[in-house]
Write an enzyme that holds these catalytic residues in place. Structure first.
Site, PDB file in Angstrom:
ATOM      1  N   ASP A 246       0.824  -1.216   0.000  1.00 62.28           N
ATOM      2  CA  ASP A 246       0.000   0.000   0.000  1.00 62.28           C
ATOM      3  C   ASP A 246       0.856   1.262   0.000  1.00 62.28           C
ATOM      4  OD1 ASP A 246       0.825  -0.886   2.599  1.00 62.28           O
ATOM      5  OD2 ASP A 246      -0.351   0.753   3.454  1.00 62.28           O
ATOM      6  N   GLU A 247       0.246   2.318  -0.472  1.00 63.11           N
ATOM      7  CA  GLU A 247       0.781   3.683  -0.332  1.00 63.11           C
ATOM      8  C   GLU A 247       2.268   3.796  -0.643  1.00 63.11           C
ATOM      9  OE1 GLU A 247      -2.112   5.367   3.187  1.00 63.11           O
ATOM     10  OE2 GLU A 247      -0.418   4.144   3.802  1.00 63.11           O
TER      11      GLU A 247
HETATM   12  C1  TNX Z   1      -3.767   3.820   5.765  1.00 64.42           C
HETATM   13  S1  TNX Z   1      -4.774   1.106   5.242  1.00 64.42           S
HETATM   14  C2  TNX Z   1      -2.755   2.889   5.819  1.00 64.42           C
HETATM   15  C3  TNX Z   1      -1.981   2.727   7.058  1.00 64.42           C
HETATM   16  C4  TNX Z   1      -2.395   3.715   8.120  1.00 64.42           C
HETATM   17  C5  TNX Z   1      -3.905   3.839   8.109  1.00 64.42           C
HETATM   18  C6  TNX Z   1      -4.435   4.726   9.189  1.00 64.42           C
HETATM   19  C7  TNX Z   1      -3.428   0.992   4.602  1.00 64.42           C
HETATM   20  C8  TNX Z   1      -3.248  -0.141   3.748  1.00 64.42           C
HETATM   21  N1  TNX Z   1      -2.531   1.953   4.836  1.00 64.42           N
HETATM   22  O1  TNX Z   1      -0.608   2.839   6.806  1.00 64.42           O
HETATM   23  O2  TNX Z   1      -1.955   3.268   9.343  1.00 64.42           O
HETATM   24  O3  TNX Z   1      -4.314   4.346   6.869  1.00 64.42           O
HETATM   25  O4  TNX Z   1      -5.816   4.673   9.246  1.00 64.42           O
END
Ligand code: TNX
Length: 442
Positions: A246-247
């Site tokens: 993710d991200e």
């Molecule tokens: C998004 S959900 C993220 C996390 C954060 C979270 C906080 C996801 C796959 N990535 O790194 O902790 O939001 O709500």
């Protein structure tokens, strides 16, 4: 194997003839996997199932009845089985570290609600939490802090095995996650050679996301990833390995796909099914891969086109770190506020056109811990919402009813109090004040 309290109640073993409680495992063609039938007669209680898990769940139901109704429970027959095979929660032990004891307590909580998966988010920018032989600095350095600058911590491989075994006794499978190629600052701080510029990063104790990446072009990256995956899969009997994904905002789209494709081969080599956050559907994922839908339904749909299964975790319904309302003293609200009703009153197979029952492996409720520092806070964010998520994973959509759920939650208050579980007293539920704890004399 069976929970201590039921064996105290029955004090008898499965199959023992003289027992007023009979537990029978056989081949019942009308009982699905993990299902059971519970017969409560005047002088005898019988639970039948095809597998140990079914017996265990029958016992959990019986225990709940006794805890709610007292020892006089109504006679009758319960026929029960789960809707989905994956019913779980995730615990982020990276942003704040949680001890083995805490994780076991969480396992106990989940098992009472017939959840069968615990996903552990074992690494992130703020901390690396599992021992990897040959890469000691991951834990000695990368595990030495957490959000806010505390001392962090990590699991030795023996600790991890201990968690796996404890969970297994309660029919819970551990799903390990190492988040990559982003969310890797703790590793990048521990080993300079994992960075494209060869320079080690500083440890990070803030809460920003999306600033770190492994170096996709370097071979050492894949040596590292393979050591990590081999080490963890060797001590993980469950079928899954979660690669995060993710991200990864500072990894180019092209690099991202190259990276996930290579890691996919490594996960396959060690005999596991790959899981990842919904972004991984951009890569050439294998059929049967599990795409965890948290943000973008279009990513989940792309996964389905590639014959992946979807694990349903939309943040606006299942994220246990979302605040209940604007007054909640912990948590975040980037996906909105999630009161007890919005956590419960939805159907995983009726959210997005094209994500249907047959594409869905199950539901998972993640707890991210940027703002959650200890067990008391954990329980406050988790309860009572996770009870609703457990029900959504278990019960058919036609059995989901807010009115019935509300009254059942009230009777669950006794159980929460009995186990000293801290929970959010939502104003939506007419909780009962001052119920004496069972067994506590006034
Ligand atoms: C998004 S959900 C993220 C996390 C954060 C979270 C906080 C996801 C796959 N990535 O790194 O902790 O939001 O709500």
């Amino acid at each position: 194997m069976l929970s201590a309290s039921i064996s105290e109640i029955t004090n008898l073993k499965a199959g023992q003839k003289s027992s007023p409680i009979k537990l029978t495992i056989s081949n019942y063609s009308d009982i699905p996997e993990e299902g059971y039938q519970l017969y409560i007669k005047k002088k005898e209680i019988e639970i039948i199932a095809n597998d140990n898990a079914g017996i265990f769940y029958g016992i959990q139901t019986l225990l709940q009845l006794i805890q709610q109704e007292g020892v006089k429970i109504p006679t009758g027959k319960i026929t029960d089985h789960p809707r989905f095979s994956y019913r779980g929660s995730m615990l982020d032990v990276s942003r704040h570290f949680f001890s083995v004891k805490d994780v076991k307590r969480y396992v106990d909580h989940l098992s009472r609600y017939k959840m069968n998966m615990l996903h552990l988010h074992l690494s992130d920018d703020q901390g690396w939490r599992i021992e990897i032989p040959g890469w000691e600095r991951l834990t000695t350095h990368g595990g030495s802090t957490e959000v806010g600058g505390g001392t962090g911590g990590f699991y030795t491989l023996d600790d991890y095995k201990d968690i796996v075994a404890y969970a297994n006794e309660r029919f819970i499978t551990i799903v390990p996650e190492i988040d990559m190629p982003g969310h890797t600052n703790a590793a990048l701080a521990s080993y300079h050679e994992l960075n494209c510029d060869g320079k080690a990063r500083e440890l990070y104790t803030g809460t920003e996301v999306g600033f770190s990446t492994l170096c996709v072009d370097k071979e050492i990256t894949y040596t590292f990833v393979e050591d990590v995956i081999r080490t963890i899969t060797e001590v993980t009997p469950g079928p899954y390995f979660h690669i995060g994904g993710d991200e990864s905002h500072v990894t180019s789209d092209e690099d991202y796909v190259v990276f996930v494709n290579r890691v996919k081969d490594i996960v396959r080599k060690y005999g596991k099914t790959m899981m990842g956050w919904d972004e991984i559907s951009h890569a050439d994922i294998d059929p049967g891969t599990i795409v965890q839908w948290w943000a973008r339904p279009e990513n989940a749909l792309r996964g389905i086109e590639k014959d992946a299964k979807v694990l349903v975790s939309p943040a606006s319904r299942t994220y246990l770190d979302m605040q209940y309302d604007s007054t909640t003293y912990l948590g975040l609200h980037w996906a909105g506020y999630v009161e007890v009703d919005s956590a419960y009153l939805w159907d995983p197979a009726d959210m997005v056109q094209g994500i249907n029952n047959e594409n869905i492996i199950g539901i998972e409720a993640p707890l991210w811990t940027e703002t959650v520092t200890n067990m008391e806070e954990l329980e406050y964010m988790v309860f009572p919402r996770v009870i609703g998520h457990a029900e959504l994973g278990w019960s058919d959509a036609s059995d989901i009813s807010w009115e019935s759920y509300k009254s059942r939650l009230i009777s669950h208050q006794k159980i929460l109090d009995h186990y000293d579980i801290n929970f959010y007293k939502s104003p939506m539920i007419p909780w009962q004040e001052g119920i004496p704890k069972p067994g506590v004399k006034r």
